[in-house]
Write a protein that holds these residues in place. Structure first.
Motif, mmCIF file in Angstrom:
data_model
loop_
_atom_site.group_PDB
_atom_site.id
_atom_site.type_symbol
_atom_site.label_atom_id
_atom_site.label_comp_id
_atom_site.label_asym_id
_atom_site.label_seq_id
_atom_site.Cartn_x
_atom_site.Cartn_y
_atom_site.Cartn_z
ATOM 1 N N ILE A 61 0.969 -1.307 -0.055
ATOM 2 C CA ILE A 61 -0.056 -0.189 -0.022
ATOM 3 C C ILE A 61 0.907 1.226 0.178
ATOM 4 O O ILE A 61 1.877 1.329 0.768
ATOM 5 C CB ILE A 61 -0.869 -0.026 1.256
ATOM 6 C CG1 ILE A 61 -1.913 -1.170 1.269
ATOM 7 C CG2 ILE A 61 -1.634 1.281 1.337
ATOM 8 C CD1 ILE A 61 -2.611 -1.255 2.455
ATOM 9 N N TYR A 62 0.421 2.162 -0.830
ATOM 10 C CA TYR A 62 1.228 3.577 -0.716
ATOM 11 C C TYR A 62 0.247 4.601 -0.466
ATOM 12 O O TYR A 62 -1.135 4.551 -0.974
ATOM 13 C CB TYR A 62 1.835 3.724 -2.250
ATOM 14 C CG TYR A 62 1.959 5.085 -2.598
ATOM 15 C CD1 TYR A 62 3.216 5.796 -1.832
ATOM 16 C CD2 TYR A 62 1.240 5.740 -3.320
ATOM 17 C CE1 TYR A 62 3.405 7.164 -2.158
ATOM 18 C CE2 TYR A 62 1.334 7.420 -3.498
ATOM 19 C CZ TYR A 62 2.542 7.903 -2.845
ATOM 20 O OH TYR A 62 2.711 9.214 -3.240
ATOM 21 N N ASN A 70 5.678 9.967 2.038
ATOM 22 C CA ASN A 70 5.404 9.269 1.302
ATOM 23 C C ASN A 70 5.771 7.800 2.025
ATOM 24 O O ASN A 70 6.656 8.014 2.573
ATOM 25 C CB ASN A 70 5.957 9.077 0.019
ATOM 26 C CG ASN A 70 5.784 9.987 -0.917
ATOM 27 O OD1 ASN A 70 4.357 10.307 -1.206
ATOM 28 N ND2 ASN A 70 6.580 11.100 -1.300
ATOM 29 N N LEU A 71 4.800 6.966 2.172
ATOM 30 C CA LEU A 71 4.925 5.701 2.801
ATOM 31 C C LEU A 71 4.491 4.486 2.103
ATOM 32 O O LEU A 71 3.478 4.580 1.425
ATOM 33 C CB LEU A 71 4.234 5.766 4.164
ATOM 34 C CG LEU A 71 4.749 6.369 5.549
ATOM 35 C CD1 LEU A 71 3.973 6.111 6.758
ATOM 36 C CD2 LEU A 71 6.401 6.146 5.719
ATOM 37 N N HIS A 72 5.182 3.478 2.453
ATOM 38 C CA HIS A 72 4.719 1.943 1.729
ATOM 39 C C HIS A 72 4.632 1.275 3.149
ATOM 40 O O HIS A 72 5.318 1.125 4.077
ATOM 41 C CB HIS A 72 5.876 1.516 1.031
ATOM 42 C CG HIS A 72 5.832 2.006 -0.479
ATOM 43 N ND1 HIS A 72 6.929 1.358 -1.392
ATOM 44 C CD2 HIS A 72 5.092 2.910 -1.025
ATOM 45 C CE1 HIS A 72 6.693 2.040 -2.508
ATOM 46 N NE2 HIS A 72 5.565 3.040 -2.270
ATOM 47 N N LEU A 73 3.438 0.300 2.783
ATOM 48 C CA LEU A 73 3.236 -0.670 3.910
ATOM 49 C C LEU A 73 3.240 -1.948 3.221
ATOM 50 O O LEU A 73 2.302 -1.837 1.878
ATOM 51 C CB LEU A 73 2.045 -0.631 4.606
ATOM 52 C CG LEU A 73 1.621 0.760 5.372
ATOM 53 C CD1 LEU A 73 0.411 0.459 5.920
ATOM 54 C CD2 LEU A 73 2.701 0.791 6.646
ATOM 55 N N VAL A 74 3.675 -2.981 3.748
ATOM 56 C CA VAL A 74 3.378 -4.327 3.120
ATOM 57 C C VAL A 74 2.565 -5.093 4.363
ATOM 58 O O VAL A 74 3.018 -5.197 5.411
ATOM 59 C CB VAL A 74 4.710 -5.111 2.632
ATOM 60 C CG1 VAL A 74 4.389 -6.661 2.540
ATOM 61 C CG2 VAL A 74 5.448 -4.649 1.559
ATOM 62 N N ILE A 75 1.265 -5.488 3.678
ATOM 63 C CA ILE A 75 0.642 -5.703 4.812
ATOM 64 C C ILE A 75 -0.393 -7.089 4.302
ATOM 65 O O ILE A 75 -0.432 -7.153 3.287
ATOM 66 C CB ILE A 75 -0.538 -4.653 5.100
ATOM 67 C CG1 ILE A 75 -1.386 -4.837 6.193
ATOM 68 C CG2 ILE A 75 -1.486 -4.214 3.634
ATOM 69 C CD1 ILE A 75 -2.033 -3.358 6.821
ATOM 70 N N THR A 86 6.144 -4.844 6.711
ATOM 71 C CA THR A 86 7.192 -3.941 6.731
ATOM 72 C C THR A 86 6.531 -2.629 6.408
ATOM 73 O O THR A 86 5.518 -2.538 5.974
ATOM 74 C CB THR A 86 8.526 -4.023 5.756
ATOM 75 O OG1 THR A 86 9.491 -3.216 6.047
ATOM 76 C CG2 THR A 86 8.001 -3.978 4.322
ATOM 77 N N VAL A 87 7.308 -1.309 6.816
ATOM 78 C CA VAL A 87 7.054 0.093 6.629
ATOM 79 C C VAL A 87 8.167 0.942 6.354
ATOM 80 O O VAL A 87 9.241 0.615 7.047
ATOM 81 C CB VAL A 87 6.108 0.552 7.771
ATOM 82 C CG1 VAL A 87 6.884 0.383 8.975
ATOM 83 C CG2 VAL A 87 5.557 1.989 7.388
ATOM 84 N N TYR A 88 7.976 1.716 5.287
ATOM 85 C CA TYR A 88 9.125 2.391 5.081
ATOM 86 C C TYR A 88 8.956 3.606 3.947
ATOM 87 O O TYR A 88 7.702 3.775 3.583
ATOM 88 C CB TYR A 88 10.271 1.519 4.288
ATOM 89 C CG TYR A 88 10.012 0.927 3.068
ATOM 90 C CD1 TYR A 88 10.114 1.316 1.811
ATOM 91 C CD2 TYR A 88 9.120 -0.352 3.080
ATOM 92 C CE1 TYR A 88 9.569 0.935 0.465
ATOM 93 C CE2 TYR A 88 8.649 -1.022 1.860
ATOM 94 C CZ TYR A 88 8.773 -0.320 0.606
ATOM 95 O OH TYR A 88 8.321 -1.141 -0.292
ATOM 96 N N GLU A 89 9.741 4.448 3.961
ATOM 97 C CA GLU A 89 9.578 5.615 2.937
ATOM 98 C C GLU A 89 10.257 5.144 1.491
ATOM 99 O O GLU A 89 11.510 4.666 1.346
ATOM 100 C CB GLU A 89 10.513 6.863 3.329
ATOM 101 C CG GLU A 89 9.529 7.439 4.368
ATOM 102 C CD GLU A 89 10.265 9.060 4.645
ATOM 103 O OE1 GLU A 89 10.055 9.811 3.919
ATOM 104 O OE2 GLU A 89 10.857 9.313 5.773
ATOM 105 N N THR A 97 10.309 6.714 -8.103
ATOM 106 C CA THR A 97 9.235 7.488 -7.641
ATOM 107 C C THR A 97 8.429 6.598 -6.514
ATOM 108 O O THR A 97 8.692 5.432 -6.395
ATOM 109 C CB THR A 97 8.138 7.933 -8.665
ATOM 110 O OG1 THR A 97 7.542 6.666 -9.071
ATOM 111 C CG2 THR A 97 8.958 8.575 -9.803
ATOM 112 N N PRO A 98 7.509 7.156 -5.662
ATOM 113 C CA PRO A 98 6.581 6.385 -4.911
ATOM 114 C C PRO A 98 6.222 5.257 -5.301
ATOM 115 O O PRO A 98 5.803 4.401 -4.674
ATOM 116 C CB PRO A 98 5.894 7.413 -4.057
ATOM 117 C CG PRO A 98 6.588 8.545 -4.254
ATOM 118 C CD PRO A 98 7.164 8.558 -5.440
#
Length: 103
Positions: A61-62, A70-75, A86-89, A97-98
């Protein structure tokens, strides 16, 4: 993908959310708050789907947060309670790009 995202939102609302040890470590390293994680789920979009992930079906998820971050989650998408793997920029060298990975 919108149906999958809605199911994630409903599961988090109803059953809560768990962070894996890895996600917790990444969040601490990058000063990502639980509030930002919840905002990513609430306002984000699925940009990649991983139905055969080793931790079970999950997705990436972005979100561009209200703070401009900007954040990314793997969920996870099928476990209850939902787990953040995990969660990261998103940034170089992995992301152009994001939403666009380096090839």
């Amino acid at each position: 993908m919108e149906e999958k995202l809605q199911a994630i939102r409903e599961a988090v609302s109803q059953y809560g959310l768990l962070l894996t040890t890895h996600a917790d470590e990444e969040a601490r390293e990058e000063d990502i708050t639980l509030q930002e994680i919840h905002e990513t789920i609430k306002d984000g979009e699925i940009i990649e789907d991983y139905p055969a992930h080793r931790r079970g079906p999950c997705c990436l998820i972005y979100a561009n947060l209200s703070s401009g971050r900007n954040l990314h989650l793997v969920i996870t998408t099928e476990k209850i309670p939902t787990r953040v793997i995990t969660v990261y920029e998103p940034k170089r060298p992995y992301w152009i790009t994001p939403k666009q990975r380096m090839r």
